[in-house]
Design a protein around this motif. Structure first.
Motif, PDB file in Angstrom:
ATOM      1  N   SER A  54       0.810  -1.224   0.000  1.00 34.86           N
ATOM      2  CA  SER A  54       0.000   0.000   0.000  1.00 34.86           C
ATOM      3  C   SER A  54       0.843   1.273   0.000  1.00 34.86           C
ATOM      4  O   SER A  54       0.417   2.284  -0.548  1.00 34.86           O
ATOM      5  N   THR A  55       2.029   1.230   0.597  1.00 32.41           N
ATOM      6  CA  THR A  55       2.847   2.455   0.675  1.00 32.41           C
ATOM      7  C   THR A  55       3.887   2.546  -0.433  1.00 32.41           C
ATOM      8  O   THR A  55       4.414   3.625  -0.680  1.00 32.41           O
ATOM      9  N   LEU A  56       4.205   1.414  -1.081  1.00 33.20           N
ATOM     10  CA  LEU A  56       5.244   1.372  -2.112  1.00 33.20           C
ATOM     11  C   LEU A  56       6.492   2.137  -1.669  1.00 33.20           C
ATOM     12  O   LEU A  56       6.904   3.108  -2.304  1.00 33.20           O
ATOM     13  N   PRO A  57       7.122   1.687  -0.583  1.00 39.28           N
ATOM     14  CA  PRO A  57       8.270   2.438  -0.055  1.00 39.28           C
ATOM     15  C   PRO A  57       9.473   2.397  -0.989  1.00 39.28           C
ATOM     16  O   PRO A  57       9.640   1.455  -1.765  1.00 39.28           O
ATOM     17  N   ASP A  58      10.295   3.432  -0.883  1.00 36.56           N
ATOM     18  CA  ASP A  58      11.556   3.466  -1.625  1.00 36.56           C
ATOM     19  C   ASP A  58      12.605   2.622  -0.909  1.00 36.56           C
ATOM     20  O   ASP A  58      13.531   2.113  -1.534  1.00 36.56           O
ATOM     21  N   ALA A  59      12.445   2.489   0.407  1.00 29.38           N
ATOM     22  CA  ALA A  59      13.355   1.668   1.210  1.00 29.38           C
ATOM     23  C   ALA A  59      12.587   1.087   2.387  1.00 29.38           C
ATOM     24  O   ALA A  59      11.624   1.680   2.875  1.00 29.38           O
ATOM     25  N   ILE A  60      13.039  -0.081   2.820  1.00 26.92           N
ATOM     26  CA  ILE A  60      12.483  -0.734   4.003  1.00 26.92           C
ATOM     27  C   ILE A  60      13.636  -0.948   4.972  1.00 26.92           C
ATOM     28  O   ILE A  60      14.671  -1.503   4.591  1.00 26.92           O
ATOM     29  N   LEU A  61      13.468  -0.497   6.194  1.00 26.03           N
ATOM     30  CA  LEU A  61      14.426  -0.732   7.266  1.00 26.03           C
ATOM     31  C   LEU A  61      13.727  -1.660   8.241  1.00 26.03           C
ATOM     32  O   LEU A  61      12.770  -1.265   8.906  1.00 26.03           O
ATOM     33  N   MET A  62      14.175  -2.931   8.294  1.00 25.18           N
ATOM     34  CA  MET A  62      13.413  -3.946   9.012  1.00 25.18           C
ATOM     35  C   MET A  62      14.289  -4.778   9.936  1.00 25.18           C
ATOM     36  O   MET A  62      15.306  -5.335   9.521  1.00 25.18           O
ATOM     37  N   ASP A  63      13.860  -4.860  11.189  1.00 23.66           N
ATOM     38  CA  ASP A  63      14.506  -5.733  12.161  1.00 23.66           C
ATOM     39  C   ASP A  63      14.229  -7.177  11.759  1.00 23.66           C
ATOM     40  O   ASP A  63      13.131  -7.496  11.290  1.00 23.66           O
ATOM     41  N   SER A  64      15.213  -8.042  11.929  1.00 26.77           N
ATOM     42  CA  SER A  64      15.074  -9.430  11.490  1.00 26.77           C
ATOM     43  C   SER A  64      14.109 -10.251  12.345  1.00 26.77           C
ATOM     44  O   SER A  64      13.651 -11.304  11.921  1.00 26.77           O
ATOM     45  N   HIS A  65      13.821  -9.756  13.538  1.00 30.90           N
ATOM     46  CA  HIS A  65      12.870 -10.433  14.426  1.00 30.90           C
ATOM     47  C   HIS A  65      11.921  -9.388  15.004  1.00 30.90           C
ATOM     48  O   HIS A  65      12.360  -8.325  15.446  1.00 30.90           O
ATOM     49  N   LEU A  66      10.659  -9.703  15.005  1.00 26.05           N
ATOM     50  CA  LEU A  66       9.635  -8.776  15.481  1.00 26.05           C
ATOM     51  C   LEU A  66       8.741  -9.529  16.461  1.00 26.05           C
ATOM     52  O   LEU A  66       8.029 -10.451  16.057  1.00 26.05           O
ATOM     53  N   HIS A  67       8.812  -9.153  17.716  1.00 28.20           N
ATOM     54  CA  HIS A  67       8.021  -9.819  18.762  1.00 28.20           C
ATOM     55  C   HIS A  67       8.200 -11.338  18.689  1.00 28.20           C
ATOM     56  O   HIS A  67       7.237 -12.100  18.759  1.00 28.20           O
ATOM     57  N   GLY A  68       9.449 -11.765  18.485  1.00 25.09           N
ATOM     58  CA  GLY A  68       9.763 -13.193  18.461  1.00 25.09           C
ATOM     59  C   GLY A  68       9.507 -13.888  17.137  1.00 25.09           C
ATOM     60  O   GLY A  68       9.765 -15.082  17.002  1.00 25.09           O
ATOM     61  N   ARG A  69       9.006 -13.181  16.140  1.00 28.05           N
ATOM     62  CA  ARG A  69       8.762 -13.773  14.826  1.00 28.05           C
ATOM     63  C   ARG A  69       9.840 -13.313  13.854  1.00 28.05           C
ATOM     64  O   ARG A  69      10.305 -12.189  13.906  1.00 28.05           O
ATOM     65  N   ARG A  70      10.211 -14.197  12.944  1.00 24.92           N
ATOM     66  CA  ARG A  70      11.300 -13.925  12.005  1.00 24.92           C
ATOM     67  C   ARG A  70      10.797 -13.170  10.764  1.00 24.92           C
ATOM     68  O   ARG A  70      10.150 -13.752   9.909  1.00 24.92           O
ATOM     69  N   THR A  71      11.157 -11.905  10.662  1.00 23.20           N
ATOM     70  CA  THR A  71      10.784 -11.138   9.477  1.00 23.20           C
ATOM     71  C   THR A  71      11.650 -11.529   8.279  1.00 23.20           C
ATOM     72  O   THR A  71      11.271 -11.251   7.143  1.00 23.20           O
ATOM     73  N   ILE A  72      12.762 -12.195   8.542  1.00 20.52           N
ATOM     74  CA  ILE A  72      13.613 -12.694   7.455  1.00 20.52           C
ATOM     75  C   ILE A  72      12.771 -13.562   6.506  1.00 20.52           C
ATOM     76  O   ILE A  72      12.957 -13.537   5.293  1.00 20.52           O
ATOM     77  N   ASP A  73      11.828 -14.295   7.082  1.00 18.78           N
ATOM     78  CA  ASP A  73      10.996 -15.188   6.284  1.00 18.78           C
ATOM     79  C   ASP A  73      10.071 -14.435   5.318  1.00 18.78           C
ATOM     80  O   ASP A  73       9.562 -15.020   4.364  1.00 18.78           O
ATOM     81  N   LEU A  74       9.865 -13.134   5.551  1.00 15.01           N
ATOM     82  CA  LEU A  74       9.016 -12.333   4.674  1.00 15.01           C
ATOM     83  C   LEU A  74       9.773 -11.757   3.475  1.00 15.01           C
ATOM     84  O   LEU A  74       9.152 -11.312   2.512  1.00 15.01           O
ATOM     85  N   VAL A  75      11.091 -11.744   3.546  1.00 17.55           N
ATOM     86  CA  VAL A  75      11.896 -11.110   2.496  1.00 17.55           C
ATOM     87  C   VAL A  75      11.629 -11.713   1.119  1.00 17.55           C
ATOM     88  O   VAL A  75      11.394 -10.969   0.157  1.00 17.55           O
ATOM     89  N   PRO A  76      11.645 -13.040   0.941  1.00 17.03           N
ATOM     90  CA  PRO A  76      11.344 -13.577  -0.388  1.00 17.03           C
ATOM     91  C   PRO A  76       9.955 -13.165  -0.890  1.00 17.03           C
ATOM     92  O   PRO A  76       9.779 -12.905  -2.079  1.00 17.03           O
ATOM     93  N   GLY A  77       8.987 -13.060   0.011  1.00 21.73           N
ATOM     94  CA  GLY A  77       7.652 -12.613  -0.375  1.00 21.73           C
ATOM     95  C   GLY A  77       7.646 -11.169  -0.833  1.00 21.73           C
ATOM     96  O   GLY A  77       6.955 -10.818  -1.797  1.00 21.73           O
ATOM     97  N   ILE A  78       8.419 -10.331  -0.162  1.00 22.57           N
ATOM     98  CA  ILE A  78       8.544  -8.929  -0.570  1.00 22.57           C
ATOM     99  C   ILE A  78       9.197  -8.866  -1.943  1.00 22.57           C
ATOM    100  O   ILE A  78       8.752  -8.147  -2.836  1.00 22.57           O
ATOM    101  N   ARG A  79      10.244  -9.635  -2.122  1.00 20.42           N
ATOM    102  CA  ARG A  79      10.952  -9.649  -3.405  1.00 20.42           C
ATOM    103  C   ARG A  79      10.097 -10.215  -4.520  1.00 20.42           C
ATOM    104  O   ARG A  79      10.292  -9.893  -5.685  1.00 20.42           O
ATOM    105  N   GLY A  80       9.109 -11.047  -4.182  1.00 18.49           N
ATOM    106  CA  GLY A  80       8.253 -11.650  -5.181  1.00 18.49           C
ATOM    107  C   GLY A  80       7.058 -10.802  -5.590  1.00 18.49           C
ATOM    108  O   GLY A  80       6.330 -11.164  -6.495  1.00 18.49           O
ATOM    109  N   LEU A  81       6.863  -9.669  -4.915  1.00 19.50           N
ATOM    110  CA  LEU A  81       5.750  -8.791  -5.271  1.00 19.50           C
ATOM    111  C   LEU A  81       6.004  -8.156  -6.627  1.00 19.50           C
ATOM    112  O   LEU A  81       7.140  -7.866  -6.990  1.00 19.50           O
ATOM    113  N   ASN A  82       4.958  -7.915  -7.360  1.00 16.94           N
ATOM    114  CA  ASN A  82       5.076  -7.345  -8.703  1.00 16.94           C
ATOM    115  C   ASN A  82       5.349  -5.847  -8.662  1.00 16.94           C
ATOM    116  O   ASN A  82       5.075  -5.175  -7.686  1.00 16.94           O
ATOM    117  N   GLY A  83       5.871  -5.348  -9.755  1.00 15.79           N
ATOM    118  CA  GLY A  83       6.060  -3.906  -9.922  1.00 15.79           C
ATOM    119  C   GLY A  83       7.260  -3.364  -9.179  1.00 15.79           C
ATOM    120  O   GLY A  83       8.229  -4.070  -8.899  1.00 15.79           O
TER     121      GLY A  83
END
Length: 129
Positions: A54-83
């Motif tokens: 929704s925000t189409l950021p120019d950059a994402i600054l993301m901690d690798s763990h968020l409340h004990g969950r691994r945001t690293i696992d979301l990176v391939p999904g972010i990279r797989g988004l279109n556009g």
């Protein structure tokens, strides 16, 4: 030292800031806004992908763990988004030693915690400049 300059009179660049440390988040938001960035911030794991879309950021600054969950696992999904989202600069941060894992997942940069906030702002400017 600044690597690049944002276009004068151009559209304000957006940084998506993902961190569950409120103090770090507030400080980074302030520093990035002072430098002229629009900052969207979240500490909710389940909101990350929808905010990226929704925000189409120019950059994402993301901690690798968020409340004990691994945001690293979301990176391939972010990279797989279109556009344009697929090419968004992604800077991962972590107090854990996960440099190799973050880079293999698709991060552009990795910054270990604790970090100097001004160095992170310079890194964002280098990527977005």
């Amino acid at each position: 030292m600044h690597c690049g300059e944002r276009p004068i009179g151009g559209e304000m660049q957006t940084v998506l800031l993902v961190d569950d440390d409120r103090q770090t988040g507030r400080l980074m938001r302030f520093l990035l806004e002072v430098e002229g960035y629009r900052v969207v911030m979240t500490d909710a794991y389940d909101d990350i992908l929808s905010l990226v879309q929704s925000t189409l950021p120019d950059a994402i600054l993301m901690d690798s763990h968020l409340h004990g969950r691994r945001t690293i696992d979301l990176v391939p999904g972010i990279r797989g988004l279109n556009g344009r989202v697929a090419d968004t600069y992604l800077v991962m941060t972590s107090a854990a030693n996960c440099f190799v894992e973050c880079m293999k997942a698709g991060a552009d940069r990795y910054i270990p915690k604790p970090y100097r906030p001004d160095e992170v702002v310079e890194e964002i400017e280098c990527l977005c400049g």
